[in-house]
Design an enzyme around this catalytic site. Structure first.
Site, PDB file in Angstrom:
ATOM      1  N   SER A   1      -5.394  -9.507 -12.652  1.00 24.92           N
ATOM      2  CA  SER A   1      -5.968  -8.441 -13.491  1.00 24.92           C
ATOM      3  C   SER A   1      -4.868  -7.636 -14.193  1.00 24.92           C
ATOM      4  O   SER A   1      -4.969  -7.375 -15.398  1.00 24.92           O
ATOM      5  CB  SER A   1      -6.910  -7.540 -12.691  1.00 24.92           C
ATOM      6  OG  SER A   1      -6.326  -7.113 -11.511  1.00 24.92           O
TER       7      SER A   1
ATOM      8  N   HIS B   1       0.843  -1.207   0.000  1.00 24.30           N
ATOM      9  CA  HIS B   1       0.000   0.000   0.000  1.00 24.30           C
ATOM     10  C   HIS B   1       0.875   1.253   0.000  1.00 24.30           C
ATOM     11  O   HIS B   1       0.600   2.233   0.680  1.00 24.30           O
ATOM     12  CB  HIS B   1      -1.002  -0.028   1.161  1.00 24.30           C
ATOM     13  CG  HIS B   1      -2.090  -1.038   0.935  1.00 24.30           C
ATOM     14  ND1 HIS B   1      -3.197  -0.769   0.186  1.00 24.30           N
ATOM     15  CD2 HIS B   1      -2.195  -2.337   1.309  1.00 24.30           C
ATOM     16  CE1 HIS B   1      -3.964  -1.858   0.121  1.00 24.30           C
ATOM     17  NE2 HIS B   1      -3.368  -2.828   0.787  1.00 24.30           N
TER      18      HIS B   1
ATOM     19  N   ASP C   1       2.509   2.054  -3.275  1.00 21.56           N
ATOM     20  CA  ASP C   1       2.687   2.582  -4.648  1.00 21.56           C
ATOM     21  C   ASP C   1       1.853   3.839  -4.904  1.00 21.56           C
ATOM     22  O   ASP C   1       2.348   4.811  -5.480  1.00 21.56           O
ATOM     23  CB  ASP C   1       2.443   1.501  -5.717  1.00 21.56           C
ATOM     24  CG  ASP C   1       1.087   0.819  -5.668  1.00 21.56           C
ATOM     25  OD1 ASP C   1       0.321   1.063  -4.714  1.00 21.56           O
ATOM     26  OD2 ASP C   1       0.784   0.048  -6.613  1.00 21.56           O
TER      27      ASP C   1
ATOM     28  N   ASP D   1       1.649  -3.226  -9.756  1.00 19.55           N
ATOM     29  CA  ASP D   1       1.341  -4.536 -10.342  1.00 19.55           C
ATOM     30  C   ASP D   1       1.631  -4.549 -11.837  1.00 19.55           C
ATOM     31  O   ASP D   1       2.273  -5.463 -12.359  1.00 19.55           O
ATOM     32  CB  ASP D   1      -0.126  -4.906 -10.099  1.00 19.55           C
ATOM     33  CG  ASP D   1      -0.461  -4.977  -8.626  1.00 19.55           C
ATOM     34  OD1 ASP D   1       0.482  -4.971  -7.812  1.00 19.55           O
ATOM     35  OD2 ASP D   1      -1.647  -5.027  -8.296  1.00 19.55           O
TER      36      ASP D   1
ATOM     37  N   GLY E   1      -4.877 -12.187  -5.187  1.00 18.68           N
ATOM     38  CA  GLY E   1      -3.954 -11.110  -4.850  1.00 18.68           C
ATOM     39  C   GLY E   1      -2.613 -11.254  -5.555  1.00 18.68           C
ATOM     40  O   GLY E   1      -1.630 -10.626  -5.165  1.00 18.68           O
TER      41      GLY E   1
HETATM   42  C1  GLA Z   1      -3.030  -4.016  -5.204  1.00 21.45           C
HETATM   43  C2  GLA Z   1      -2.888  -2.829  -6.145  1.00 21.45           C
HETATM   44  C3  GLA Z   1      -1.469  -2.276  -6.140  1.00 21.45           C
HETATM   45  C4  GLA Z   1      -0.963  -2.041  -4.714  1.00 21.45           C
HETATM   46  C5  GLA Z   1      -1.243  -3.252  -3.828  1.00 21.45           C
HETATM   47  C6  GLA Z   1      -0.935  -2.987  -2.372  1.00 21.45           C
HETATM   48  O1  GLA Z   1      -2.290  -5.091  -5.681  1.00 21.45           O
HETATM   49  O2  GLA Z   1      -3.257  -3.171  -7.463  1.00 21.45           O
HETATM   50  O3  GLA Z   1      -1.420  -1.100  -6.907  1.00 21.45           O
HETATM   51  O4  GLA Z   1      -1.517  -0.881  -4.176  1.00 21.45           O
HETATM   52  O5  GLA Z   1      -2.593  -3.673  -3.910  1.00 21.45           O
HETATM   53  O6  GLA Z   1       0.415  -2.755  -2.183  1.00 21.45           O
END
Ligand code: GLA
Length: 391
Positions: A126, A33, A35, A170, A122
């Site tokens: 996507s 959390h 980025d 991501d 997670g």
């Molecule tokens: C998801 C979001 C990323 C990032 C993570 C947490 O994967 O797509 O952009 O914020 O959560 O680090």
């Protein structure tokens, strides 16, 4: 698997696939959390991912098929699209929408998708499908976007077409990942270094909670909004653009400006986590996996107590890690609210870890997790020119 995919394509569309592309998923070693707060993250691409086989058609239609889902779509090439329901093809459709609206000439395509990333786990299925589709269009129609532009437009599709206000980690990781490397990415400047993952006699384990992620998107957007609120409060006295522009000691001097106690907890996590990534980078460079592991546990605790995105399933993964002497560290990875945890485990102790984790988690949670040993793989690319392959 590749051969099966080619055969499926031929059966479905009665012709050979022209090209095949692959984009991986990712895990984030540390920096969660962060980025969308302009700080440092340390993700790497994994070897699970999304495959797309494609052939142009003369019908000016996009035909989407998947081996993972029954839903399919045939839709004419037109000036733009909107998201429909919660179906898987919204992701490629959103990317096509972006390309068309940006003025690129795109014609009909027959597309077959297959992913071996567990869905909603997670691990960025996507981002993987978005970047794979963007890479494919760019390549097939010779459009000339750079890889970074593909990353940025994929993120924009996730934000605007899909409606999740994610950061760039991501999409960046699945595009720029390199075998056996972790990416040290500055999410503000987008400068990055691919560093040797240097795990010594440890390996990376992925533990899937197998918990369906409910409400994840709305809770995620809520966290993004809380961080924006914290930043606004600090900006009353500090000239900063991102929460991660300050370290913990400066934050301590100004945190009284954040009056909402929940928002203060969120900001505290962000600032401390960003500092942890810097320490983790040193530990990794030194091959000091014990220190790295301690930082992973600290990251998990902070995501549990301050950022409140964990849950009993993800907590069980970190808890078990602490009981096993072969584990240097463990934490949730990605957005949280279910999904996956990761652990650094002595390679020789992996089987024992796997069994121990299965037993601990199943007793505590009531159903089994899935435990994998994960390799660090390459980012998006074309798999093979199939034109003359005879398949
Ligand atoms: C998801 C979001 C990323 C990032 C993570 C947490 O994967 O797509 O952009 O914020 O959560 O680090």
């Amino acid at each position: 698997m590749n051969q099966d995919l080619y055969r499926e394509f031929k059966q479905l569309f009665d012709k050979k696939a022209a090209n095949a592309y692959f984009s991986p998923g990712r895990v984030n070693l540390i920096g969660e959390h962060i980025d969308y707060n302009g700080g440092l993250v340390m993700p790497c691409a994994i070897t699970f991912g999304t495959y797309i086989l494609v052939a142009p058609n003369d019908d000016m239609v996009f035909r989407f098929r998947s081996l993972n889902f029954d839903e399919k779509l045939d839709i004419p090439v037109q000036a733009g699209y909107v998201k429909t329901g919660e179906t898987w093809y919204n992701y490629p459709l959103g990317i096509i929408d972006y390309f068309i609206k940006a003025g690129n000439e795109i014609s009909g395509l027959d597309l077959l998708f297959y992913g071996d990333i567990p869905i909603s786990s997670g691990l960025s299925s996507s981002a993987s499908i978005e970047v794979a589709t963007a890479y494919l269009l760019n390549d097939l129609f010779d459009i000339g976007y750079s890889k970074l532009e593909l990353v940025q437009l994929s993120k924009e599709v996730e934000n605007k077409f899909i409606g999740v206000n994610c950061g760039i980690m991501d999409q960046f990781a699945v595009a720029f990942g390199e075998k056996d490397k972790a990416l040290m990415l500055n999410c503000d400047t987008l400068e990055y270094k691919a560093v040797d993952s240097n795990l010594g006699d440890y390996c990376l384990a992925i533990v899937n909670t197998n918990k369906p992620r409910k409400l994840a998107e709305s809770k995620y957007n809520e966290r993004v909004q809380e961080c924006q609120q914290a930043l606004k409060s600090l900006q009353q006295e500090l000239d900063i653009q991102n929460l991660c522009d300050i370290n913990e000691s400066l934050f301590d001097k100004y945190k009284h400006l954040i009056t909402d106690p929940i928002v203060l907890k969120r900001a505290t996590h962000v600032v401390q986590e960003n500092d942890r990534v810097k320490l983790a980078a040193f530990a990794l460079a030194d091959g000091n996996l014990v220190d790295f592991g301690q930082l992973m546990y600290a990251s998990h605790d902070s995501l549990k107590n301050l950022y409140e995105v964990s849950g009993r399933e993800l907590d069980a993964i970190a808890e078990y890690g602490k009981t096993n002497p072969d584990v240097a560290g463990a934490r949730m990875t990605g957005a949280g609210f279910g999904g996956c945890g990761i652990a650094l485990v002595k390679e020789t102790g992996f089987e024992n870890f796997k069994q121990g984790m299965m037993d601990y988690y199943t007793t505590k949670i009531g159903y089994a997790p899935s435990v994998y040993q994960s390799a660090i793989g390459d980012g998006v690319g074309i798999l093979k020119q199939l034109e003359n392959s005879g398949i």
